[in-house]
Design a protein around this motif. Sequence first.
Motif, short mmCIF file in Angstrom:
data_model
loop_
_atom_site.label_atom_id
_atom_site.label_comp_id
_atom_site.label_asym_id
_atom_site.label_seq_id
_atom_site.Cartn_x
_atom_site.Cartn_y
_atom_site.Cartn_z
N LEU A 154 -13.62 -20.56 62.11
CA LEU A 154 -12.91 -19.32 61.74
C LEU A 154 -13.12 -18.48 62.88
CD1 LEU A 154 -11.75 -18.00 59.04
CD2 LEU A 154 -13.82 -17.02 58.65
N ALA A 155 -12.13 -17.66 63.26
CA ALA A 155 -11.96 -16.69 64.30
C ALA A 155 -11.12 -15.22 63.88
CB ALA A 155 -11.65 -17.34 65.78
N TRP A 156 -11.83 -14.05 64.43
CA TRP A 156 -11.02 -12.89 64.12
C TRP A 156 -9.93 -12.68 65.30
CZ3 TRP A 156 -11.53 -8.32 67.25
CH2 TRP A 156 -10.69 -7.14 66.44
N ASP A 157 -8.69 -12.47 64.87
CA ASP A 157 -7.76 -12.16 66.17
C ASP A 157 -7.45 -10.65 65.86
OD1 ASP A 157 -5.72 -11.99 67.98
OD2 ASP A 157 -4.88 -13.89 67.28
N SER A 158 -7.20 -9.67 66.98
CA SER A 158 -7.10 -8.49 67.11
C SER A 158 -5.89 -8.05 66.57
CB SER A 158 -7.19 -8.01 68.53
OG SER A 158 -6.30 -8.51 69.40
N PHE A 172 -23.67 -9.81 64.40
CA PHE A 172 -23.07 -8.75 63.55
C PHE A 172 -23.90 -7.63 63.52
CE2 PHE A 172 -22.19 -7.26 59.17
CZ PHE A 172 -20.86 -6.83 59.27
N LYS A 173 -23.08 -6.44 63.61
CA LYS A 173 -24.00 -5.17 63.79
C LYS A 173 -25.15 -5.24 64.76
CE LYS A 173 -22.34 -3.71 59.34
NZ LYS A 173 -21.58 -2.27 59.63
N ASP A 174 -26.39 -5.02 64.44
CA ASP A 174 -27.56 -5.33 65.15
C ASP A 174 -28.34 -6.35 65.04
OD1 ASP A 174 -28.51 -4.54 62.85
OD2 ASP A 174 -29.71 -2.90 63.54
N GLY A 175 -27.67 -7.35 64.38
CA GLY A 175 -28.58 -8.72 64.05
C GLY A 175 -27.59 -9.78 64.38
N ILE A 176 -28.07 -10.76 64.01
CA ILE A 176 -27.31 -12.31 63.95
C ILE A 176 -27.36 -12.85 62.62
CG2 ILE A 176 -27.42 -14.66 64.93
CD1 ILE A 176 -28.52 -13.63 67.47
N ALA A 212 -16.87 -15.25 60.94
CA ALA A 212 -15.83 -14.16 61.84
C ALA A 212 -16.14 -12.65 61.56
CB ALA A 212 -14.30 -14.49 61.63
N THR A 213 -15.98 -11.79 62.41
CA THR A 213 -16.12 -10.42 62.01
C THR A 213 -15.32 -9.72 62.99
OG1 THR A 213 -17.95 -8.60 62.07
CG2 THR A 213 -18.12 -10.54 63.55
N ASP A 214 -14.82 -8.54 62.57
CA ASP A 214 -14.44 -7.48 63.54
C ASP A 214 -15.60 -6.23 63.95
OD1 ASP A 214 -14.79 -6.02 61.20
OD2 ASP A 214 -12.48 -5.65 61.05
N GLY A 215 -16.74 -6.61 63.72
CA GLY A 215 -17.69 -5.55 63.81
C GLY A 215 -18.16 -4.83 62.75
N GLU A 216 -17.01 -4.94 61.66
CA GLU A 216 -17.61 -3.96 60.66
C GLU A 216 -17.64 -4.98 59.45
OE1 GLU A 216 -18.45 -1.00 60.67
OE2 GLU A 216 -18.32 -0.78 62.62
N ARG A 217 -16.80 -5.86 59.30
CA ARG A 217 -16.69 -6.76 57.97
C ARG A 217 -17.01 -8.27 58.47
NH1 ARG A 217 -10.33 -5.49 56.89
NH2 ARG A 217 -10.64 -5.45 59.15
N LEU A 243 -5.15 -10.08 56.85
CA LEU A 243 -6.21 -9.65 56.59
C LEU A 243 -5.61 -8.57 55.44
CD1 LEU A 243 -8.55 -8.84 59.67
CD2 LEU A 243 -8.64 -10.69 57.85
N SER A 244 -4.34 -8.31 55.41
CA SER A 244 -3.86 -7.27 54.60
C SER A 244 -3.37 -7.85 53.20
CB SER A 244 -2.80 -6.44 55.26
OG SER A 244 -1.81 -7.43 55.50
#
Length: 576
Positions: A496-500, A416-420, A454-459, A519-520
């Motif tokens: 848990l997994a994020w789907d595009s 996640f971001k620049d870490g784990i 799970a993450t989308d890279g930002e959340r 997510l909405s």
Amino acid sequence: MKLKLFPSAATLALLIAVSACQEFNELIPLGANSKKGPKPLVKEIASGAVIKGANGINFGPDGNLYIGSVNGQEIIVMNSQTGKILNRLGPNVGVTTPDDLAFGPDGSLYWTDIFTGFVKRRTPEGVVTEQFVAPGVNPITFSEDGRLIVGLCFLGDGLYELDPNLVDAPRPIIISTPENPFPLGFLNAFDFGADGMLYGPIFAGDILVKVDINRPGPPSTSPYTDGTVTVVSAGFTVPVAAKFDSKGVLHVLDQSGGVFKVNTETGEKTLFATLEGGMDNLAFDSKGALFISNAESGSVVEILPSGQPRTVSGGGMIGPMGLAVLPGANNQDALFVGDLYRLRKINGLTGRLENTYKGDLLNGEGNLTTSFSLSADGENLIVSSWFGAVVQVWNPQTDQVVESFPVGAPIDALRFKDGIVTSDVGLGGVIWASDHSMILPIDNATVFAPSGLATDGERLWVADWGTGIVWQIDFNGNIPKAPTILATGLANPEGLAWDSDGTLVVVESGASRLSRISLSTGEVTKIADGLKLSAPAAGLPNFPPTWWFDGVAIGQSGDIYVSGGGKNVIYKVSKF
């Protein structure tokens, strides 16, 4: 050898977290928010062994083979000729994590529950009694004159004599001290010789030893409070068990795959058979036939006089858990499966096993750990293990650990971001693996047992096994904002997994189903139910409530993979 064992601080935190989440979960209806959606196609693309890891074995007075399974939380009674399972003794009769077993002179079945630290006895009439020794109690045997000996291995180190009635206090023979915490180096499955000596392998070394359990060693030269130890033979790789046959010949198993006959006078060893690695224990039937169990694949084989194996019960996956997808050949999914002692690579289209990587139970530096949960990280995988108390970045191409982070009791981890980030019930919440700084603490009021991430890279999204809540955490740079609730009413969510497509997929282990979360809106829709998932830990209040993690991963085409630990299968759920 550097050993990393389950930390006592993590155990305390787990006890608080588990008791709290179990109490809180009673207040929430399972799956209260879920709605039904279209019925997808669910296929089992890979299946495993019928035994979830075969540990200690022994023949009972009835002539049947008894098999302890730590992973399966059961003792299996099997016909050794046909492989037919005749009975399963589980938590309902006091069996929790049986590692080794033996039969007493009166026909009573004794076993060691390695995680709880109890030695238990079941009489021929079915009466069960128990005695606490210490966590890690593992090998067990009787001498010819009826003396009961047990040892500690992996979660402790030492040797004790017990009252066969489990009434008198255990008599320490060799014990650990703060100055010498590992006096033996993990003496594993052992047996008495005709000379009255106790013969057994040192798991963390390369030697076979004999112990005089009657004669104390000189205090000035020996770390032992009672008993002296002599090396009998050396040069093994990972010796794991030693038993004598009816003719007095000592047979030794090496986890690397060798079955040896050892001359106890000279120490000379002769290779008798070569089997699949991961062997755990051995037993001889009344006719002298040799049977061997495999902890890593769940198999049981008979070794014929020629040295060739005859399969009694086939092997395979013993506990599929974390899943991750990397791009494979011909645009197919390369599906990686965490299977405790082994990490497996499976073709996502055919379910065919393509590769197997061995995990290190002792967490030797630089070695792949036991794999519980997985996540994709570029060309690497992030592997977490609450048993190993570590999160690793591992490269499947080189089979090398790229980074390693000592933590407490990690349930899941991802980049996640620049870490784990890891959900760690030992350290008390969702943390950064690098410095253990807190992102979402376990407060025992709203957060009890974080599991899947799970993450989308930002959340970042966090599933709480205890409350059925999925939390959303937004960030200002690397600084977490106050968490908000995305969805509630889930039944013990794990993977848990994020789907595009703007949703999350989640495994609800408490309802045997796979669901999708918008997510909405936070709306929960059922994708598939009736899945054979892993059950929570039974009779183990000091361990993660997820026990064996139920994972989920999304393939390149949108197909969803789910680990079905209850049946030892991998499900593939087609996109709809």
